[in-house]
Write a protein that holds these residues in place. Structure first.
Motif, PDB file in Angstrom:
ATOM      1  N   HIS A 133      13.458  48.543 -37.786  1.00  0.00           N
ATOM      2  CA  HIS A 133      14.886  48.846 -38.007  1.00  0.00           C
ATOM      3  C   HIS A 133      15.671  48.586 -36.712  1.00  0.00           C
ATOM      4  CE1 HIS A 133      14.855  50.163 -42.108  1.00  0.00           C
ATOM      5  NE2 HIS A 133      13.944  51.084 -41.899  1.00  0.00           N
ATOM      6  N   SER A 134      15.052  48.924 -35.595  1.00  0.00           N
ATOM      7  CA  SER A 134      15.701  48.693 -34.303  1.00  0.00           C
ATOM      8  C   SER A 134      15.879  47.190 -34.067  1.00  0.00           C
ATOM      9  CB  SER A 134      14.844  49.329 -33.206  1.00  0.00           C
ATOM     10  OG  SER A 134      15.378  49.054 -31.960  1.00  0.00           O
ATOM     11  N   LEU A 135      14.864  46.409 -34.441  1.00  0.00           N
ATOM     12  CA  LEU A 135      14.974  44.947 -34.296  1.00  0.00           C
ATOM     13  C   LEU A 135      16.132  44.414 -35.147  1.00  0.00           C
ATOM     14  CD1 LEU A 135      13.726  42.231 -33.225  1.00  0.00           C
ATOM     15  CD2 LEU A 135      12.473  42.136 -35.394  1.00  0.00           C
ATOM     16  N   ALA A 136      16.251  44.911 -36.389  1.00  0.00           N
ATOM     17  CA  ALA A 136      17.343  44.455 -37.261  1.00  0.00           C
ATOM     18  C   ALA A 136      18.696  44.763 -36.621  1.00  0.00           C
ATOM     19  CB  ALA A 136      17.229  45.110 -38.638  1.00  0.00           C
ATOM     20  N   ARG A 137      18.824  45.950 -36.028  1.00  0.00           N
ATOM     21  CA  ARG A 137      20.079  46.317 -35.358  1.00  0.00           C
ATOM     22  C   ARG A 137      20.345  45.374 -34.194  1.00  0.00           C
ATOM     23  NH1 ARG A 137      18.254  51.473 -35.775  1.00  0.00           N
ATOM     24  NH2 ARG A 137      17.766  51.619 -33.543  1.00  0.00           N
ATOM     25  N   LYS A 138      19.295  45.116 -33.413  1.00  0.00           N
ATOM     26  CA  LYS A 138      19.445  44.238 -32.237  1.00  0.00           C
ATOM     27  C   LYS A 138      19.860  42.822 -32.653  1.00  0.00           C
ATOM     28  CE  LYS A 138      16.663  43.028 -28.169  1.00  0.00           C
ATOM     29  NZ  LYS A 138      17.250  43.658 -27.020  1.00  0.00           N
ATOM     30  N   LEU A 139      19.353  42.380 -33.796  1.00  0.00           N
ATOM     31  CA  LEU A 139      19.689  41.033 -34.284  1.00  0.00           C
ATOM     32  C   LEU A 139      20.980  41.051 -35.092  1.00  0.00           C
ATOM     33  CD1 LEU A 139      16.120  39.822 -35.408  1.00  0.00           C
ATOM     34  CD2 LEU A 139      17.340  39.244 -33.296  1.00  0.00           C
ATOM     35  N   ASN A 140      21.577  42.255 -35.199  1.00  0.00           N
ATOM     36  CA  ASN A 140      22.851  42.389 -35.906  1.00  0.00           C
ATOM     37  C   ASN A 140      22.754  41.912 -37.357  1.00  0.00           C
ATOM     38  OD1 ASN A 140      25.417  43.299 -35.901  1.00  0.00           O
ATOM     39  ND2 ASN A 140      26.329  41.352 -35.221  1.00  0.00           N
ATOM     40  N   THR A 141      21.663  42.298 -38.005  1.00  0.00           N
ATOM     41  CA  THR A 141      21.462  41.860 -39.384  1.00  0.00           C
ATOM     42  C   THR A 141      20.883  43.015 -40.201  1.00  0.00           C
ATOM     43  OG1 THR A 141      20.581  40.038 -40.705  1.00  0.00           O
ATOM     44  CG2 THR A 141      19.125  40.919 -39.006  1.00  0.00           C
ATOM     45  N   SER A 142      20.534  42.748 -41.436  1.00  0.00           N
ATOM     46  CA  SER A 142      20.076  43.836 -42.294  1.00  0.00           C
ATOM     47  C   SER A 142      18.566  43.786 -42.511  1.00  0.00           C
ATOM     48  CB  SER A 142      20.816  43.801 -43.630  1.00  0.00           C
ATOM     49  OG  SER A 142      20.749  42.519 -44.162  1.00  0.00           O
ATOM     50  N   CYS A 143      18.043  44.890 -43.046  1.00  0.00           N
ATOM     51  CA  CYS A 143      16.616  45.026 -43.310  1.00  0.00           C
ATOM     52  C   CYS A 143      16.450  45.515 -44.738  1.00  0.00           C
ATOM     53  CB  CYS A 143      16.011  46.019 -42.317  1.00  0.00           C
ATOM     54  SG  CYS A 143      14.263  46.318 -42.604  1.00  0.00           S
ATOM     55  N   HIS A 144      15.833  44.697 -45.583  1.00  0.00           N
ATOM     56  CA  HIS A 144      15.637  45.059 -46.990  1.00  0.00           C
ATOM     57  C   HIS A 144      14.171  45.423 -47.179  1.00  0.00           C
ATOM     58  CE1 HIS A 144      14.919  44.134 -51.304  1.00  0.00           C
ATOM     59  NE2 HIS A 144      16.059  44.781 -51.409  1.00  0.00           N
ATOM     60  N   THR A 145      13.908  46.521 -47.878  1.00  0.00           N
ATOM     61  CA  THR A 145      12.512  46.953 -48.069  1.00  0.00           C
ATOM     62  C   THR A 145      12.132  46.955 -49.554  1.00  0.00           C
ATOM     63  OG1 THR A 145      13.093  49.299 -48.194  1.00  0.00           O
ATOM     64  CG2 THR A 145      12.584  48.425 -46.008  1.00  0.00           C
ATOM     65  N   SER A 146      10.865  46.622 -49.825  1.00  0.00           N
ATOM     66  CA  SER A 146      10.336  46.654 -51.193  1.00  0.00           C
ATOM     67  C   SER A 146       8.817  46.747 -51.120  1.00  0.00           C
ATOM     68  CB  SER A 146      10.740  45.381 -51.956  1.00  0.00           C
ATOM     69  OG  SER A 146      10.283  44.237 -51.261  1.00  0.00           O
ATOM     70  N   VAL A 147       8.200  47.365 -52.129  1.00  0.00           N
ATOM     71  CA  VAL A 147       6.738  47.491 -52.102  1.00  0.00           C
ATOM     72  C   VAL A 147       6.112  46.099 -52.229  1.00  0.00           C
ATOM     73  CG1 VAL A 147       4.712  48.405 -53.293  1.00  0.00           C
ATOM     74  CG2 VAL A 147       6.749  49.834 -53.010  1.00  0.00           C
ATOM     75  N   TYR A 148       5.164  45.788 -51.366  1.00  0.00           N
ATOM     76  CA  TYR A 148       4.532  44.462 -51.352  1.00  0.00           C
ATOM     77  C   TYR A 148       3.105  44.545 -51.894  1.00  0.00           C
ATOM     78  CZ  TYR A 148       3.944  39.691 -49.506  1.00  0.00           C
ATOM     79  OH  TYR A 148       3.752  38.340 -49.361  1.00  0.00           O
ATOM     80  N   PHE A 149       2.270  45.389 -51.256  1.00  0.00           N
ATOM     81  CA  PHE A 149       0.909  45.631 -51.742  1.00  0.00           C
ATOM     82  C   PHE A 149       0.829  47.090 -52.173  1.00  0.00           C
ATOM     83  CE2 PHE A 149      -0.360  42.346 -48.331  1.00  0.00           C
ATOM     84  CZ  PHE A 149      -0.295  41.289 -49.239  1.00  0.00           C
ATOM     85  N   SER A 150       0.732  47.305 -53.506  1.00  0.00           N
ATOM     86  CA  SER A 150       0.688  48.686 -53.999  1.00  0.00           C
ATOM     87  C   SER A 150      -0.680  49.315 -53.680  1.00  0.00           C
ATOM     88  CB  SER A 150       0.957  48.723 -55.499  1.00  0.00           C
ATOM     89  OG  SER A 150       0.001  47.904 -56.153  1.00  0.00           O
ATOM     90  N   VAL A 163       4.694  48.331 -47.476  1.00  0.00           N
ATOM     91  CA  VAL A 163       6.085  48.047 -47.840  1.00  0.00           C
ATOM     92  C   VAL A 163       6.580  46.832 -47.061  1.00  0.00           C
ATOM     93  CG1 VAL A 163       8.442  48.973 -47.840  1.00  0.00           C
ATOM     94  CG2 VAL A 163       6.492  50.486 -48.335  1.00  0.00           C
ATOM     95  N   LEU A 164       7.135  45.868 -47.788  1.00  0.00           N
ATOM     96  CA  LEU A 164       7.660  44.667 -47.132  1.00  0.00           C
ATOM     97  C   LEU A 164       9.026  44.965 -46.508  1.00  0.00           C
ATOM     98  CD1 LEU A 164       7.247  41.521 -46.750  1.00  0.00           C
ATOM     99  CD2 LEU A 164       8.771  41.279 -48.724  1.00  0.00           C
ATOM    100  N   PHE A 165       9.153  44.659 -45.225  1.00  0.00           N
ATOM    101  CA  PHE A 165      10.446  44.711 -44.531  1.00  0.00           C
ATOM    102  C   PHE A 165      10.891  43.254 -44.374  1.00  0.00           C
ATOM    103  CE2 PHE A 165      10.922  48.910 -42.045  1.00  0.00           C
ATOM    104  CZ  PHE A 165      10.177  49.608 -42.970  1.00  0.00           C
ATOM    105  N   ARG A 166      12.049  42.913 -44.947  1.00  0.00           N
ATOM    106  CA  ARG A 166      12.586  41.553 -44.775  1.00  0.00           C
ATOM    107  C   ARG A 166      13.885  41.668 -43.977  1.00  0.00           C
ATOM    108  NH1 ARG A 166      12.462  36.188 -46.181  1.00  0.00           N
ATOM    109  NH2 ARG A 166      14.332  35.253 -47.028  1.00  0.00           N
ATOM    110  N   ILE A 167      13.847  41.124 -42.780  1.00  0.00           N
ATOM    111  CA  ILE A 167      14.963  41.244 -41.832  1.00  0.00           C
ATOM    112  C   ILE A 167      15.674  39.903 -41.709  1.00  0.00           C
ATOM    113  CG2 ILE A 167      15.518  41.626 -39.391  1.00  0.00           C
ATOM    114  CD1 ILE A 167      13.073  43.531 -39.297  1.00  0.00           C
ATOM    115  N   GLY A 168      16.998  39.914 -41.865  1.00  0.00           N
ATOM    116  CA  GLY A 168      17.758  38.679 -41.701  1.00  0.00           C
ATOM    117  C   GLY A 168      18.943  38.626 -42.632  1.00  0.00           C
TER     118      GLY A 168
END
Ligand SMILES: CC(C)(COP(=O)(O)OP(=O)(O)OC[C@H]1O[C@@H](n2cnc3c(N)ncnc32)[C@H](O)[C@@H]1OP(=O)(O)O)[C@@H](O)C(=O)NCCC(=O)NCCS
Length: 173
Positions: A133-150, A163-168
């Motif tokens: 989350h800190s990286l997303a803030r530093k890159l001034n972008t968003s972070c979307h989360t969703s379950v990847y491997f249940s 949980v998949l974190f997709r930043i960008g």
């Protein structure tokens, strides 16, 4: 792809650089001491270094490996860096080493087309979640989360879901 190394981050004497095969044992030992990370085989760390060294990074302090990120460009999404493991030695945690390694990879020459970063995080790993989350803030972008491997995919093992974190999207240039 060319690569860069240099000094950066919270501790001025840490050197951030591309891993070499000689770092294999140091990487293995760092991950072994970085619970709750899954420890993979030494062979897998050597293979990652040999095949994907340009997208991985080590932090070196006084000749030893105190930080490591394994990552590769997603084989199906060429604008996405997938981060596999991040490990920082306890003695240098919370001083910006994790963030410096992630941004260090993204700033390398040849990464102009990378505009997303993906990783998976176990729900109980708050330190890891905070780092991304800190990286997303530093890159001034968003972070979307969703379950990847249940959790059921890890049948027979006491393993949380991943949980998949997709930043960008982001641009380092
Ligand atoms: C998670 C880990 C890589 C963080 O590395 P680090 O070098 O300490 O992280 P940084 O100093 O760059 O911190 C980045 C941000 O995360 C926060 N953070 C880091 N560790 C944290 C923790 N344990 N609890 C809460 N927040 C934490 C920092 O406060 C900072 O937030 P800020 O930018 O809002 O101030 C390190 O604690 C570690 O190796 N843990 C064990 C292995 C692991 O869980 N790896 C991640 C899974 S891939």
């Amino acid at each position: 792809m060319s690569v860069s190394s240099g000094k950066a981050g919270g501790i001025s004497s840490i050197i951030y650089r591309v891993p070499t095969l000689e770092d294999g044992v140091g990487i293995y030992s760092l991950v072994q001491n970085s619970k709750p990370l899954d420890l993979n085989s030494l062979y897998s760390y050597l293979l990652l270094t040999a095949h994907h060294g340009d997208t991985c990074i080590v932090a070196e302090l006084e000749g030893g490996v105190v930080g490591y990120v394994s990552a590769y460009v997603h084989p199906k999404k060429h604008d996405t860096l997938f981060v596999w493991q991040v490990a920082v030695s306890e003695r240098v945690r919370k001083q910006g080493v994790g963030l410096s390694m992630l941004t260090g990879i993204l700033k390398r020459p040849g990464f102009q087309s990378v505009r997303w970063l993906e990783t998976t995080v176990s729900p109980s790993n708050t330190g890891s979640a905070r780092l991304f989350h800190s990286l997303a803030r530093k890159l001034n972008t968003s972070c979307h989360t969703s379950v990847y491997f249940s959790r059921d995919l890890f049948e027979g093992q006491s393993h949380e879901e991943e949980v998949l974190f997709r930043i960008g999207p982001f641009s380092m240039y």
